[in-house]
Design a protein around this motif. Structure first.
Motif, PDB file in Angstrom:
ATOM      1  N   ILE A  36       1.801   7.518   4.927  1.00  0.00           N
ATOM      2  CA  ILE A  36       2.530   6.275   5.223  1.00  0.00           C
ATOM      3  C   ILE A  36       1.560   5.147   5.528  1.00  0.00           C
ATOM      4  O   ILE A  36       1.674   4.036   5.023  1.00  0.00           O
ATOM      5  CB  ILE A  36       3.472   6.476   6.422  1.00  0.00           C
ATOM      6  N   ARG A  37       0.569   5.473   6.359  1.00  0.00           N
ATOM      7  CA  ARG A  37      -0.379   4.430   6.725  1.00  0.00           C
ATOM      8  C   ARG A  37      -1.091   3.867   5.497  1.00  0.00           C
ATOM      9  O   ARG A  37      -1.327   2.671   5.396  1.00  0.00           O
ATOM     10  CB  ARG A  37      -1.407   4.970   7.717  1.00  0.00           C
ATOM     11  N   LYS A  38      -1.429   4.781   4.593  1.00  0.00           N
ATOM     12  CA  LYS A  38      -2.109   4.301   3.390  1.00  0.00           C
ATOM     13  C   LYS A  38      -1.183   3.397   2.586  1.00  0.00           C
ATOM     14  O   LYS A  38      -1.598   2.361   2.089  1.00  0.00           O
ATOM     15  CB  LYS A  38      -2.556   5.492   2.547  1.00  0.00           C
ATOM     16  N   VAL A  39       0.103   3.807   2.460  1.00  0.00           N
ATOM     17  CA  VAL A  39       1.061   2.997   1.719  1.00  0.00           C
ATOM     18  C   VAL A  39       1.233   1.640   2.400  1.00  0.00           C
ATOM     19  O   VAL A  39       1.376   0.614   1.737  1.00  0.00           O
ATOM     20  CB  VAL A  39       2.411   3.727   1.628  1.00  0.00           C
ATOM     21  N   LEU A  40       1.187   1.652   3.726  1.00  0.00           N
ATOM     22  CA  LEU A  40       1.369   0.401   4.456  1.00  0.00           C
ATOM     23  C   LEU A  40       0.119  -0.472   4.435  1.00  0.00           C
ATOM     24  O   LEU A  40       0.095  -1.524   5.043  1.00  0.00           O
ATOM     25  CB  LEU A  40       1.775   0.675   5.902  1.00  0.00           C
ATOM     26  N   GLY A  41      -0.919   0.009   3.791  1.00  0.00           N
ATOM     27  CA  GLY A  41      -2.058  -0.876   3.598  1.00  0.00           C
ATOM     28  C   GLY A  41      -3.308  -0.520   4.368  1.00  0.00           C
ATOM     29  O   GLY A  41      -4.263  -1.280   4.397  1.00  0.00           O
ATOM     30  N   SER A  42      -3.301   0.646   5.008  1.00  0.00           N
ATOM     31  CA  SER A  42      -4.516   1.017   5.734  1.00  0.00           C
ATOM     32  C   SER A  42      -5.573   1.439   4.727  1.00  0.00           C
ATOM     33  O   SER A  42      -5.269   2.130   3.762  1.00  0.00           O
ATOM     34  CB  SER A  42      -4.203   2.184   6.660  1.00  0.00           C
ATOM     35  N   ASN A  43      -6.817   1.046   4.942  1.00  0.00           N
ATOM     36  CA  ASN A  43      -7.846   1.582   4.069  1.00  0.00           C
ATOM     37  C   ASN A  43      -8.557   2.735   4.766  1.00  0.00           C
ATOM     38  O   ASN A  43      -8.288   3.055   5.915  1.00  0.00           O
ATOM     39  CB  ASN A  43      -8.820   0.508   3.600  1.00  0.00           C
ATOM     40  N   GLU A  82       1.917  11.109   8.162  1.00  0.00           N
ATOM     41  CA  GLU A  82       1.535   9.867   8.841  1.00  0.00           C
ATOM     42  C   GLU A  82       0.437   9.148   8.062  1.00  0.00           C
ATOM     43  O   GLU A  82       0.471   7.927   7.875  1.00  0.00           O
ATOM     44  CB  GLU A  82       1.052  10.192  10.252  1.00  0.00           C
ATOM     45  N   LEU A 127      -8.669   4.497   8.814  1.00  0.00           N
ATOM     46  CA  LEU A 127      -8.185   5.828   9.190  1.00  0.00           C
ATOM     47  C   LEU A 127      -9.284   6.643   9.857  1.00  0.00           C
ATOM     48  O   LEU A 127      -9.047   7.372  10.817  1.00  0.00           O
ATOM     49  CB  LEU A 127      -7.666   6.565   7.958  1.00  0.00           C
ATOM     50  N   PRO A 133      -2.184   9.470  -0.985  1.00  0.00           N
ATOM     51  CA  PRO A 133      -0.931   9.116  -0.332  1.00  0.00           C
ATOM     52  C   PRO A 133       0.293   9.760  -0.981  1.00  0.00           C
ATOM     53  O   PRO A 133       1.195  10.190  -0.293  1.00  0.00           O
ATOM     54  CB  PRO A 133      -0.885   7.598  -0.421  1.00  0.00           C
ATOM     55  N   VAL A 134       0.325   9.821  -2.319  1.00  0.00           N
ATOM     56  CA  VAL A 134       1.512  10.354  -2.978  1.00  0.00           C
ATOM     57  C   VAL A 134       1.716  11.814  -2.603  1.00  0.00           C
ATOM     58  O   VAL A 134       2.809  12.251  -2.254  1.00  0.00           O
ATOM     59  CB  VAL A 134       1.388  10.207  -4.506  1.00  0.00           C
TER      60      VAL A 134
END
Lengths: 806, 225
Positions: free
Chosen positions: A330-337, A327, A341, A416-417
């Protein structure tokens, strides 16, 4: 955005029901425990603080410095108050004399009842100077302090006036008899002192009435007799230096005491702010003192409990964070900084902590009625007040930060990766050493509390079963009076009692062998006119004392029946302190106390415990003096105890119709010596239970998590031929090692704390290795019971199933 | 649109360097549809992650819409890709705790769109992908193809200029895969979205306008159609 976080937080909590329950349960129990401890501490610290002059009020006390020890006396000699007024004109001075077990009766013509109404008041009866109310603020409902300038005037508090006269408004001007000696007129009504007052004064008689009845109320106007019930309070100007004042009081002591007393006695000031916590002095007015050590122990325990609960939280959240790595990725990929988080994780923590706080309040509210068993708090103490609210907010914020921040930083720091490739494992979170450390900390705390419990319970058991050197069983004590009429009835009463076949022995006494009364005096020995350099403690009783209490003579025998002191018996400690080796050598020697005449020693009794087991045995002189033998001690057969006691009561009430009957059994009062210690033992038991509960929850959560994490490993091992027991061993081994490490940490700390607690007792148990060994056995057994189920379940799982999912 | 110059990524292993990407230079123009192919371990995904700024190269220069990515700070970089790039994954990577609607909405939240605006945009997207009826379901209640559709909808919601897809059809059957590829082609042709996809399938690769073959971290061949 916030709404979105809370939605996810809530769904996460629901989805991981098991973990959430463990988290919330552990945390709420911990917070509830802390809240209750807070309530107790807040209450104890609030004592007397409502007095406006709180910081400038002092209690004048006496230090008695003798060759072998220093004792402290809350009282001062009677002339001290007058001398203070002359020597320290800047101070407001007030004296009072406390009375215990006074009988108050309301004459029949006062009320509609047929005969006198009789009340016995153990506390709160004082002779008091009106100046007291210049120092202490009291709310006067009727009358004013100046009425106490007149003799035979009494001021009642509201609830006592209501108790005696039905309505306090009817009380003014009525007549009240005290101990059938004084006839008092009700001249004022004050509001009840608050619960948190060390001055719960109920019946305040004018001080001058005491002076007018010197024999009945032991009024001695000289500089020799320090009377612990005679207290003096001062209010000093706000900027007074107390150290300077104490220096001046030293010269004041030297000036007024005679030569010998001037060397050993010093008057000094005890601030009102310290009075409630100064256990060097016995409490003469209120019902209890609380040592700062007890409050510190309580706060320490509370802190440990909340730390344990927070540790659970950190452990479970970091363990869970592995499962959440996807989760987060994904959030990081979707642009969360990162900060978003962090806020999200903190938000989840806040929900859980908030839930736990609400549950904690419910638990605390339910437990509140039982709080009086472990602390001296009033029945109506509440938790719904500003102090508690602020405390809860404070606790909530610190728990949120303490237990939310670390997981938040871990989780938000995932790459994220890696997170998306499911490459985040428990190991790569870096949490394993941390989690191990935290589990060790938890177990160290539980073991500390387990050891504390074992030691405290053993010591109290030892104290309760200790051989006191006399027989305390089935002895009924009836407090009585020594006015001339009562004294005349004594012998007849005793003869009538002895006619009852159930009564084995009767003795009139000043106090039982073990008691908290300590009447000490200087004395002379063997016709020497020089005072001995230690205090002798006195017990006054008729010749049947030794038979009634089963005291054994090591030499000689009891004194002859007498109403005055002609012969005396001493104990072994007295003999040793006098430097006599053979008990036989004591017989026939002479002894003299105060200004009395010389008495012959007729016997030496084997040592018995003279006070609580906290203190060493005192040197004792036992002798007869009828006018001080107010209590009847009655040894009775144990079968049909009830019937016998009823018969005795009937006889007593027939003999002394003018007094109230207040009998009690001796062993009950001896048990009361240890109220604080028994409470502490109970506190240890309860909190050790809570600590074990919380650490087991944490352990259970961790092992469940481990079982899930290691499903694949277990499957592979089983395919390779591992037995069930070897897999259970795999799971148990790690926890056993952690418990051992925590044991090594807990032992020295526990040893230090409990050894210093035991030093409160002169008679105490040894800290044997078994105490510590049983603590670790208990921990291991409890931990294994927690871990075992999950471990066995994991070991029994079908490997085909666990491997297929991969 | 983007330019990689002498990009390398390697891990130091004792004295040796283990190259995942070895000195790759590559330019991609706006409107292209590039397929990256190659055997396992040839560095396809790493290259895609570097382009998407999820991973950093060890060496080299990386320009994206005229910004020197290799010189940007983390925050600026994340602002940049938030604005221009959408991701689609082989394993869909939907958030299990969120509904279809919420999954699609999430990127907008992180880009500070207002509530009403988000509502309109998500509704629009649900409509376009014909999944309005499924908006309140959770990912576990959908088939693989439907999940991937949601994944693409989510990647497109913030109107990215560049769509990166890491084996988008890897977990799908051939019919579902074809539909996704058709969708990509349409996005590329009609909406002008630049697409870079990593794929194992020759057939899927041919939807693109250029195929790049990787081997051991180097570009082995590159052909345009």
């Amino acid at each position: 955005m916030i709404e979105n976080y809370f939605k996810i937080a809530w769904r996460n909590i629901i989805r991981r029901r098991g973990y959430s329950v463990i988290n919330i349960a552990g945390l709420s129990v911990g917070i509830a425990a802390c809240l209750l401890i807070f309530v107790v501490i807040k209450y104890e610290l609030s004592f007397d603080t409502f007095q406006p002059g709180y910081k400038n009020i002092y209690h004048l006390v006496t230090r008695i410095n003798q060759s072998d020890d220093v004792t402290y006396n809350p009282g001062v000699v009677a002339p001290a108050s007058e001398a203070l007024r002359l020597d320290f004109p800047q101070a407001k001075v007030a004296a009072l004399e406390a009375n215990y077990g006074s009988q108050l009766s309301v004459p029949a013509n006062n009320s509609n009842a047929g005969s006198d109404k009789k009340f016995t008041e153990n506390l709160g009866v004082v002779f008091i100077e009106p100046q007291f109310f210049d120092i202490f603020k009291w709310t006067w409902l009727d009358g004013q302090p100046s009425v106490l300038n007149e003799p035979d005037m009494v001021v009642l508090d509201k609830s006592t006036a209501t108790k005696y006269f039905g309505d306090w408004k009817n009380a003014m001007g009525k007549i009240l008899k005290m101990d059938n000696l004084l006839t008092l007129k009700v001249a004022g009504i004050v509001d009840d002192a608050p619960n948190n007052s060390d001055f719960p004064l109920k019946i305040m008689v004018s001080y001058i009435s005491w002076k007018e009845h010197p024999r009945d109320y032991n009024y001695v106007y000289n500089w020799h007799a320090t009377n612990s019930a005679h207290e003096v309070y001062l209010q000093l100007p706000a900027n007074t230096s107390i150290s300077k004042m104490d220096v001046q009081l030293k010269s004041f002591s030297v000036k007024h005491f005679d030569n010998q007393n001037a060397i050993i006695r010093t008057l000094f000031l005890q601030p009102l702010a310290a009075l409630h916590f100064d256990t060097r002095f016995s409490n003469t007015l209120g019902d209890h003192l609380t040592s700062m050590a007890t409050l510190r122990t309580l706060s320490f325990i509370g802190l440990l409990i909340i730390i344990m609960a927070a540790i659970n939280f950190i452990n479970l959240s970091t363990a869970q964070s592995v499962g959440r790595s996807k989760e987060v990725g994904i959030r990081k990929v979707l642009g969360s900084n990162r900060s978003q988080l962090i806020i999200q994780v903190i938000g989840e923590t806040t929900i859980i902590v908030g839930g736990a706080v609400i549950l904690a309040v419910i638990i605390a509210k339910a437990a509140l009625p039982y709080l009086i068993n472990i602390a001296n708090v009033p029945q109506d103490i509440g938790i719904f007040n500003l102090g508690c609210l602020l405390f809860l907010i404070g606790i909530a914020i610190s728990v949120i930060l303490l237990s939310g921040l670390y997981p938040a930083l871990i989780i938000s720091g995932f790459k994220p990766v890696l997170a998306l490739k499911n490459k985040i494992t428990a190991a790569s979170v870096g949490g394993i050493p941390l989690r191990r450390t935290l589990v060790v900390a938890q177990f160290a705390i539980s073991q500390l509390l387990i050891i504390g419990t074992i030691v405290a319970v053993n010591q109290m058991d030892y104290v309760n079963k200790a051989d006191l050197g006399f027989n305390k069983d089935a002895i009924l004590i009836i407090p009585g009076y020594t006015d001339s009429i009562s004294l005349q009835k004594m012998n007849g009463f005793k003869q009538q009692l002895l006619q009852n076949s159930q009564v084995k022995a009767v003795s009139f006494i000043s106090d039982p062998p073990s008691s908290e009364n300590g009447w000490g005096t200087n004395f002379n020995f063997n016709n020497s006119i020089k005072d001995r350099d230690f205090t002798a403690f006195l017990k006054l009783a008729d010749a049947d004392y030794f038979k009634t209490f089963g005291l054994k003579f090591v030499a000689g025998k009891s004194y002859d029946v007498s109403d005055t002191m002609r012969q005396a018996v001493v104990n072994e400690t007295m003999m040793h302190k006098l430097g006599v080796i053979h008990p036989q050598d004591m017989i026939g020697k002479t002894i003299r106390i105060g200004g009395l005449s010389w008495s012959t020693i007729t016997g030496v009794v084997a040592d018995f415990k003279t006070t609580s087991l906290r203190e060493a045995i005192r040197p004792i002189i036992i002798f007869p003096r009828k006018t001080y033998e107010a209590e009847a001690a009655i040894k009775i057969q144990t079968h049909d105890l009830k019937g016998t006691v009823a018969a005795i009561q009937k006889l007593w009430e027939g003999t002394y119709p003018e007094y109230a009957y207040n009998a009690y059994f001796l062993d009950d009062t001896i048990a009361k010596f240890y109220q604080q210690e028994n409470q502490l033992a109970l506190v240890y038991k309860i909190f050790a239970g809570i600590a074990i509960f919380i650490s087991c929850l944490g352990l259970y959560g961790l092992v469940s998590f481990m079982a899930v994490q290691r499903t694949k490993e277990v499957g592979i091992r089983k395919v390779l031929g591992a037995s069930v027991s070897s897999i259970v061993y795999l799971f148990s081994k790690e926890f056993a090692i952690l418990i051992l490490i925590s044991f090594v940490i807990a032992v020295p700390v526990a040893w230090y704390i409990m050894a210093s607690w035991l030093r409160n007792f002169v008679y105490r148990i040894h800290l044997s290795p078994w105490v510590f060994i049983s603590a670790i056995i208990i921990s291991i057994v409890i931990a294994w019971l927690t871990v075992g189920y999950k471990a066995i379940k994991a070991a029994l799982a079908n490997p085909v199933k666990s491997l297929r999912s991969e | 649109m983007l330019s990689l110059q002498h990009i390398s990524k390697y891990y130091q292993n004792g004295g040796n360097k283990n190259f995942v990407i070895n000195d790759i230079s590559l330019d991609i123009d706006e409107g292209e549809f590039v397929s990256i192919m190659g055997p396992s371990g040839s560095g396809k995904s790493t290259l895609l992650n570097i382009i998407g700024m999820l991973d950093e190269p060890t060496d080299g220069y990386h320009y994206f819409v005229n910004e020197a990515v290799h010189q940007l700070k983390d925050k600026q970089r994340s602002a940049l890709y938030k604005k221009y790039i959408g991701f689609v994954f082989q394993a869909y990577h939907l958030i299990d705790e969120l509904t279809v609607y919420e999954n699609i909405e999430t990127p907008l939240i992180y880009q500070d769109f207002k509530g009403a605006e988000r509502k309109a945009m998500v509704a629009d997207m649900l409509d376009r992908f014909q999944i309005v009826g499924k908006k309140d379901l959770f990912p576990a209640q959908l088939s693989g193809g439907q999940q991937q559709l949601v994944g693409i909808a989510r990647a497109l919601i913030a109107k990215p200029k560049l769509l990166l897809a890491d084996e988008p059809t890897g977990n799908l059957n051939s019919k579902q895969g074809e539909e996704i590829m058709e969708l990509f082609r349409k996005l590329n042709k009609e909406d002008g979205v630049t697409i870079i996809q990593v794929t194992h399938s020759e057939k899927n690769a041919e939807y693109g306008s250029r195929i790049i073959n990787l081997l051991d971290g180097r570009i082995e061949s590159s052909k345009k159609f």
